[in-house]
Design an enzyme around this catalytic site. Structure first.
Site, mmCIF file in Angstrom:
data_model
loop_
_atom_site.group_PDB
_atom_site.id
_atom_site.type_symbol
_atom_site.label_atom_id
_atom_site.label_comp_id
_atom_site.label_asym_id
_atom_site.label_seq_id
_atom_site.Cartn_x
_atom_site.Cartn_y
_atom_site.Cartn_z
ATOM 1 N N ASP A 152 2.906 -76.489 54.615
ATOM 2 C CA ASP A 152 1.974 -75.885 55.568
ATOM 3 C C ASP A 152 0.638 -76.623 55.544
ATOM 4 O O ASP A 152 0.236 -77.186 54.537
ATOM 5 C CB ASP A 152 1.771 -74.401 55.187
ATOM 6 C CG ASP A 152 1.092 -73.630 56.306
ATOM 7 O OD1 ASP A 152 1.193 -74.043 57.473
ATOM 8 O OD2 ASP A 152 0.454 -72.602 56.003
ATOM 9 N N HIS B 234 1.403 -83.341 62.308
ATOM 10 C CA HIS B 234 2.835 -83.232 62.041
ATOM 11 C C HIS B 234 3.432 -84.600 61.706
ATOM 12 O O HIS B 234 4.275 -84.720 60.829
ATOM 13 C CB HIS B 234 3.565 -82.617 63.243
ATOM 14 C CG HIS B 234 3.158 -81.194 63.512
ATOM 15 N ND1 HIS B 234 3.094 -80.248 62.510
ATOM 16 C CD2 HIS B 234 2.803 -80.542 64.654
ATOM 17 C CE1 HIS B 234 2.710 -79.092 63.022
ATOM 18 N NE2 HIS B 234 2.522 -79.242 64.324
ATOM 19 N N LEU C 198 20.920 -85.540 45.197
ATOM 20 C CA LEU C 198 20.113 -84.403 45.655
ATOM 21 C C LEU C 198 20.751 -83.711 46.864
ATOM 22 O O LEU C 198 21.235 -84.377 47.773
ATOM 23 C CB LEU C 198 18.724 -84.921 46.054
ATOM 24 C CG LEU C 198 17.777 -83.876 46.658
ATOM 25 C CD1 LEU C 198 17.115 -83.043 45.563
ATOM 26 C CD2 LEU C 198 16.688 -84.529 47.510
HETATM 27 C C1 IPE Z 1 5.606 -71.402 57.748
HETATM 28 O O1 IPE Z 1 4.398 -71.908 58.185
HETATM 29 C C2 IPE Z 1 6.737 -72.087 58.457
HETATM 30 C C3 IPE Z 1 6.936 -73.483 58.099
HETATM 31 C C4 IPE Z 1 6.310 -74.147 57.175
HETATM 32 C C5 IPE Z 1 7.953 -74.182 58.853
HETATM 33 P P1 IPE Z 1 3.547 -71.181 59.326
HETATM 34 O O2 IPE Z 1 2.316 -71.961 59.490
HETATM 35 O O3 IPE Z 1 4.381 -71.005 60.535
HETATM 36 O O4 IPE Z 1 3.282 -69.769 58.666
HETATM 37 P P2 IPE Z 1 2.215 -68.633 59.044
HETATM 38 O O5 IPE Z 1 2.380 -68.342 60.489
HETATM 39 O O6 IPE Z 1 0.865 -69.172 58.751
HETATM 40 O O7 IPE Z 1 2.556 -67.479 58.158
HETATM 41 C C1 IPE Z 2 3.193 -76.675 58.966
HETATM 42 O O1 IPE Z 2 1.925 -76.909 59.424
HETATM 43 C C2 IPE Z 2 4.255 -77.222 59.876
HETATM 44 C C3 IPE Z 2 5.025 -76.191 60.583
HETATM 45 C C4 IPE Z 2 4.829 -74.919 60.515
HETATM 46 C C5 IPE Z 2 6.077 -76.671 61.435
HETATM 47 P P1 IPE Z 2 1.205 -75.976 60.499
HETATM 48 O O2 IPE Z 2 1.512 -76.510 61.859
HETATM 49 O O3 IPE Z 2 1.553 -74.563 60.306
HETATM 50 O O4 IPE Z 2 -0.300 -76.244 60.148
HETATM 51 P P2 IPE Z 2 -1.488 -75.176 60.100
HETATM 52 O O5 IPE Z 2 -1.047 -74.057 59.223
HETATM 53 O O6 IPE Z 2 -1.739 -74.740 61.508
HETATM 54 O O7 IPE Z 2 -2.628 -75.934 59.520
HETATM 55 MG MG MG Z 3 0.715 -73.072 59.206
#
Ligand code: IPE
Ligand code: IPE
Ligand code: MG
Length: 253
Positions: A25, A42, A136
């Site tokens: 995240d 991303h 793995l």
């Molecule tokens: C969790 O991250 C999902 C993934 C890492 C794929 P999010 O960014 O979607 O989670 P929330 O919405 O902050 O809980």
């Molecule tokens: C995690 O990063 C990737 C996915 C959930 C796919 P985020 O896109 O949630 O990044 P933040 O949390 O907005 O910084």
């Molecule tokens: Mg996020």
């Protein structure tokens, strides 16, 4: 003992967590912090995925489960969903050879019926190509949510009971686990979430009943090998009691 020089920490190679689950995240916030758009966050995150898979292979982690896209993520703006899907498709398409070379077996958990047919074909192709690898096991949680998985399991159980393939009195934790997408995979020993949020976001709710949780403030694109080793080092300093007392664990009663 493996010495991680840069951090001067010692990781006990005899006690490497067998299964590590990751919630990667912070891509968006990392991009924002660096004056970029979320897409770039991303893209940069993909580099971390490579690095962490490599690190996991090097120290002998057996199972690595990474949360790539949640069912709730379908609710993001359509442009972002498309960008993420394109990125994941490209990785899966181009990584098959790399996975084979590194003896990594790919598996997917999640509702892939929501993905395009081409995407599903690419994924299935990669799963087939890597099926014989015995290094793995990489589980990609794609269009995954734990509540979805649990409801699916319940549906299948009810069906099997109706068809006399399963007796209600035989349902126990092991049987229930065998109906989950993670069938035959041991529960995670360690769950790492990057990006500073201390929540689970519908990830492996059943499987993490006794998992050690590790929350890192580092955004995923900045999360490298050393951060990963740091998490394992931290894990190795904990005492897992599974409801018992410390004395019981230490005296191995
Ligand atoms: C969790 O991250 C999902 C993934 C890492 C794929 P999010 O960014 O979607 O989670 P929330 O919405 O902050 O809980
Ligand atoms: C995690 O990063 C990737 C996915 C959930 C796919 P985020 O896109 O949630 O990044 P933040 O949390 O907005 O910084
Ligand atoms: Mg996020």
């Amino acid at each position: 003992m493996l010495k991680i020089k840069s951090n001067k920490i010692l990781i006990d190679t005899m006690r490497i967590p067998k299964h590590i689950a990751i919630i990667m995240d912070g891509n968006g916030r990392w991009a924002k912090k660096n004056g970029m758009n979320r897409h770039q966050g991303h893209k940069e995150g993909v580099i971390s995925v490579h690095e962490i898979i490599k690190a996991a292979c090097e120290i002998g982690v057996k199972y690595l489960t990474i949360y790539a896209f949640s069912i709730e993520n379908w609710n993001r703006p359509v442009e972002e969903v498309n960008i993420l899907m394109n990125l994941i498709t490209t990785i899966i398409k181009h990584e098959a050879d790399e996975l084979i070379k590194n003896n990594i077996r790919l598996q997917i958990i999640g509702d892939i019926s929501r993905l395009s047919q081409t995407f599903q074909n690419n994924v299935n192709d990669c799963i087939k190509k890597t099926a014989k690898n015995n290094g793995l096991i990489l589980l990609l949680a794609l269009s995954y949510s734990s509540r979805w998985e649990i409801i699916e399991a319940v549906r299948h159980i009810v069906n099997d009971v109706k068809n006399n393939q399963l007796n209600v009195k035989d349902i126990n934790e092991n049987v229930f686990s065998s109906y989950l997408a993670t069938k035959n995979i041991p529960d995670p020993d360690l769950l790492i979430r990057t990006g500073g949020e201390c929540r689970i976001s519908n990830y492996l709710l059943w499987q993490i009943a006794y998992t050690e949780l590790y929350f890192s403030n580092v955004y995923w694109p900045e999360f490298g090998k050393e951060n990963f080793y740091e998490a394992i080092y931290n894990f190795q300093r904990r005492e897992r009691r599974f409801g018992k007392t410390s004395d019981q664990i230490q005296n191995k009663h």
